[in-house]
Design a protein around this motif. Sequence first.
Motif, PDB file in Angstrom:
ATOM      1  N   GLY A 157      49.294  45.585  36.759  1.00 50.64           N
ATOM      2  CA  GLY A 157      47.845  45.584  37.218  1.00 50.64           C
ATOM      3  C   GLY A 157      47.214  44.295  36.404  1.00 50.64           C
ATOM      4  N   GLY A 158      47.393  44.482  34.893  1.00 50.60           N
ATOM      5  CA  GLY A 158      46.958  43.449  34.039  1.00 50.60           C
ATOM      6  C   GLY A 158      47.563  42.021  34.555  1.00 50.60           C
ATOM      7  N   LEU A 159      48.893  42.020  34.944  1.00 48.74           N
ATOM      8  CA  LEU A 159      49.226  40.543  35.657  1.00 48.74           C
ATOM      9  C   LEU A 159      48.532  40.080  36.783  1.00 48.74           C
ATOM     10  CD1 LEU A 159      53.101  41.215  35.127  1.00 48.74           C
ATOM     11  CD2 LEU A 159      51.537  39.748  33.516  1.00 48.74           C
ATOM     12  N   VAL A 160      48.235  41.139  37.747  1.00 49.96           N
ATOM     13  CA  VAL A 160      47.199  40.734  38.912  1.00 49.96           C
ATOM     14  C   VAL A 160      46.163  40.277  38.508  1.00 49.96           C
ATOM     15  CG1 VAL A 160      46.401  41.815  40.758  1.00 49.96           C
ATOM     16  CG2 VAL A 160      48.711  42.521  40.359  1.00 49.96           C
ATOM     17  N   GLY A 161      45.310  40.758  37.449  1.00 46.24           N
ATOM     18  CA  GLY A 161      44.197  40.417  36.819  1.00 46.24           C
ATOM     19  C   GLY A 161      44.245  39.122  36.271  1.00 46.24           C
ATOM     20  N   GLY A 162      45.441  38.806  35.786  1.00 44.07           N
ATOM     21  CA  GLY A 162      45.594  37.414  35.176  1.00 44.07           C
ATOM     22  C   GLY A 162      45.787  36.370  36.167  1.00 44.07           C
ATOM     23  N   PHE A 163      45.934  36.716  37.449  1.00 47.18           N
ATOM     24  CA  PHE A 163      46.024  35.634  38.318  1.00 47.18           C
ATOM     25  C   PHE A 163      44.684  34.749  38.605  1.00 47.18           C
ATOM     26  CE2 PHE A 163      48.733  38.397  41.590  1.00 47.18           C
ATOM     27  CZ  PHE A 163      49.783  38.230  40.565  1.00 47.18           C
ATOM     28  N   LEU A 164      43.714  35.308  38.158  1.00 52.24           N
ATOM     29  CA  LEU A 164      42.453  34.489  38.069  1.00 52.24           C
ATOM     30  C   LEU A 164      42.555  33.654  36.995  1.00 52.24           C
ATOM     31  CD1 LEU A 164      39.721  37.490  38.429  1.00 52.24           C
ATOM     32  CD2 LEU A 164      40.907  36.259  40.181  1.00 52.24           C
ATOM     33  N   TYR A 166      27.425  39.220  34.654  1.00 51.48           N
ATOM     34  CA  TYR A 166      27.612  38.977  35.948  1.00 51.48           C
ATOM     35  C   TYR A 166      29.136  38.444  36.163  1.00 51.48           C
ATOM     36  CZ  TYR A 166      26.816  36.923  40.398  1.00 51.48           C
ATOM     37  OH  TYR A 166      26.885  36.785  41.821  1.00 51.48           O
ATOM     38  N   GLY A 167      29.484  37.556  35.317  1.00 51.82           N
ATOM     39  CA  GLY A 167      30.792  36.859  35.530  1.00 51.82           C
ATOM     40  C   GLY A 167      31.897  37.960  35.478  1.00 51.82           C
ATOM     41  N   SER A 168      31.784  38.934  34.492  1.00 54.96           N
ATOM     42  CA  SER A 168      32.602  40.002  34.621  1.00 54.96           C
ATOM     43  C   SER A 168      32.782  41.010  35.962  1.00 54.96           C
ATOM     44  CB  SER A 168      32.506  41.002  33.566  1.00 54.96           C
ATOM     45  OG  SER A 168      32.681  40.405  32.395  1.00 54.96           O
ATOM     46  N   LEU A 169      31.580  41.274  36.239  1.00 56.93           N
ATOM     47  CA  LEU A 169      31.295  41.935  37.693  1.00 56.93           C
ATOM     48  C   LEU A 169      32.066  41.102  38.805  1.00 56.93           C
ATOM     49  CD1 LEU A 169      30.595  44.363  39.258  1.00 56.93           C
ATOM     50  CD2 LEU A 169      28.340  43.593  39.438  1.00 56.93           C
ATOM     51  N   ALA A 170      31.618  39.885  38.840  1.00 58.59           N
ATOM     52  CA  ALA A 170      32.122  38.980  40.071  1.00 58.59           C
ATOM     53  C   ALA A 170      33.743  38.961  39.817  1.00 58.59           C
ATOM     54  CB  ALA A 170      31.441  37.846  39.951  1.00 58.59           C
ATOM     55  N   PHE A 171      34.269  38.806  38.912  1.00 65.15           N
ATOM     56  CA  PHE A 171      35.551  38.660  38.656  1.00 65.15           C
ATOM     57  C   PHE A 171      36.285  40.048  39.091  1.00 65.15           C
ATOM     58  CE2 PHE A 171      36.458  34.430  36.290  1.00 65.15           C
ATOM     59  CZ  PHE A 171      35.692  33.784  36.698  1.00 65.15           C
ATOM     60  N   VAL A 172      35.864  40.966  38.766  1.00 60.95           N
ATOM     61  CA  VAL A 172      36.396  42.298  38.957  1.00 60.95           C
ATOM     62  C   VAL A 172      36.472  42.555  40.703  1.00 60.95           C
ATOM     63  CG1 VAL A 172      35.858  44.674  38.853  1.00 60.95           C
ATOM     64  CG2 VAL A 172      35.959  43.609  36.829  1.00 60.95           C
ATOM     65  N   LEU A 173      35.034  42.074  41.107  1.00 64.34           N
ATOM     66  CA  LEU A 173      35.196  42.340  42.546  1.00 64.34           C
ATOM     67  C   LEU A 173      36.211  41.329  43.249  1.00 64.34           C
ATOM     68  CD1 LEU A 173      31.391  42.553  43.247  1.00 64.34           C
ATOM     69  CD2 LEU A 173      33.118  44.359  43.544  1.00 64.34           C
ATOM     70  N   GLN A 174      36.421  40.123  42.941  1.00 65.14           N
ATOM     71  CA  GLN A 174      37.506  39.372  43.416  1.00 65.14           C
ATOM     72  C   GLN A 174      38.839  39.909  43.220  1.00 65.14           C
ATOM     73  OE1 GLN A 174      39.194  35.274  44.310  1.00 65.14           O
ATOM     74  NE2 GLN A 174      37.128  36.126  44.456  1.00 65.14           N
ATOM     75  N   MET A 180      44.199  46.012  35.889  1.00 67.55           N
ATOM     76  CA  MET A 180      43.668  44.507  36.638  1.00 67.55           C
ATOM     77  C   MET A 180      42.219  44.441  36.185  1.00 67.55           C
ATOM     78  SD  MET A 180      43.220  44.296  40.744  1.00 67.55           S
ATOM     79  CE  MET A 180      41.943  45.644  40.878  1.00 67.55           C
ATOM     80  N   VAL A 181      41.597  45.525  36.121  1.00 71.14           N
ATOM     81  CA  VAL A 181      40.040  45.176  35.852  1.00 71.14           C
ATOM     82  C   VAL A 181      39.890  44.812  34.376  1.00 71.14           C
ATOM     83  CG1 VAL A 181      37.917  46.638  35.476  1.00 71.14           C
ATOM     84  CG2 VAL A 181      38.961  46.927  37.827  1.00 71.14           C
ATOM     85  N   ALA A 182      40.664  45.442  33.322  1.00 67.76           N
ATOM     86  CA  ALA A 182      40.694  44.987  32.084  1.00 67.76           C
ATOM     87  C   ALA A 182      40.799  43.506  31.827  1.00 67.76           C
ATOM     88  CB  ALA A 182      41.579  45.782  31.257  1.00 67.76           C
ATOM     89  N   VAL A 183      41.562  42.964  32.505  1.00 69.12           N
ATOM     90  CA  VAL A 183      41.932  41.493  32.301  1.00 69.12           C
ATOM     91  C   VAL A 183      40.843  40.813  33.100  1.00 69.12           C
ATOM     92  CG1 VAL A 183      43.441  39.654  32.812  1.00 69.12           C
ATOM     93  CG2 VAL A 183      44.525  41.895  31.997  1.00 69.12           C
ATOM     94  N   SER A 184      40.625  41.115  34.305  1.00 66.89           N
ATOM     95  CA  SER A 184      39.311  40.219  34.946  1.00 66.89           C
ATOM     96  C   SER A 184      38.113  40.148  34.509  1.00 66.89           C
ATOM     97  CB  SER A 184      39.745  40.559  36.460  1.00 66.89           C
ATOM     98  OG  SER A 184      39.218  42.111  36.617  1.00 66.89           O
ATOM     99  N   ALA A 185      37.840  41.351  34.025  1.00 64.69           N
ATOM    100  CA  ALA A 185      36.276  41.585  33.609  1.00 64.69           C
ATOM    101  C   ALA A 185      36.297  40.739  32.311  1.00 64.69           C
ATOM    102  CB  ALA A 185      36.207  43.146  33.131  1.00 64.69           C
TER     103      ALA A 185
END
Length: 312
Positions: free
Chosen positions: A201-208, A231-239, A127-132
């Motif tokens: 987890g990657g697919l869940v990160g891809g929801f963003l 900052y965008g990476s960190l914010a999206f990871v927290l999302q 999840m973090v790999a994709v959202s970051a």
Amino acid sequence: MATTQLRTGVTPGPHLTPRRARNGRVVLFSILAGIALAVLWSYEFVDSVIGDNVANNLLGHDAKKTAIAGTTAGLVFAFVSGLAGTFTACNIAMAASVGPLSQAGAGQRGGPLRRLLRPLGWLTVGMVAVSAVYGFVGVLLGDRLPQLSTDKVGDVPVRLLQSSVVFGLIGLALIYLGLAALGVLPDLFRDRPTARVVVLGGLVGGFLIGRPYPLFNKLFHYAADTDNPLYGSLAFVLQSVGNVVFVAAVFAVVVLLTRGRFLSWLGASPRRAAVVTGSLLVALGVFNVVYWDVRLPAMFGIGWFPTMWYNA
């Protein structure tokens, strides 16, 4: 077998085995469940009644109308809006992760805590790999992304076209994973449940990448305005973390309250594990495809989809 041949004139083949018949029923019921969920879904209720109220109460102010006051406030907003969006149509498919998490946990040795944390850790890795990465790239591209555009193609907002494409593809991926877990299709992750969890987890990160949720859109605009991709990476990871907190909590409660016996029960039967994993993935994958690629276009007069009285 001879009796069957006399009655039907057909020699029973692999396609008629009891196991394949049971899998066929599981797939059929899962498909029907996904379609039913897409028909019954009320985005007004989950977005406004649940999502907005959760965000407003946790933040202590109107989440939509109050400006984000600084970088720290933006990070808090990222997590809270992710938690508030748990049950939105652009995130509910993460509930499918319960099956693969349970299957992966059932294959682990050690006490309940270890069997709980390892699957959750691998889900987080994917999840973090994709959202970051998307947060980093999203800030660099900014308004050039359809997701942040206010343009329309006919009556359809461009950002919803991106949602339709992204969630349709994610839905197809979930359906494949579910059918593979049931043995209907070749399984790339056979005997590798941890790898399945990472991909999920990657697919869940891809929801963003497709999310049209207003609170996420607000966060995305703020992150893009900072011109800081880190900052965008960190914010999206927290999302994304906020998105999975509820499911992770449910999984944790089940594992810890049963002292790991639920995972042992699941792991004792490969068939049982396959049905739990496959049915959830197929049902929520079908929901994604039907909701975003059939119901959404119908809202703008493209095709037809049944409308419940409370969604009229």
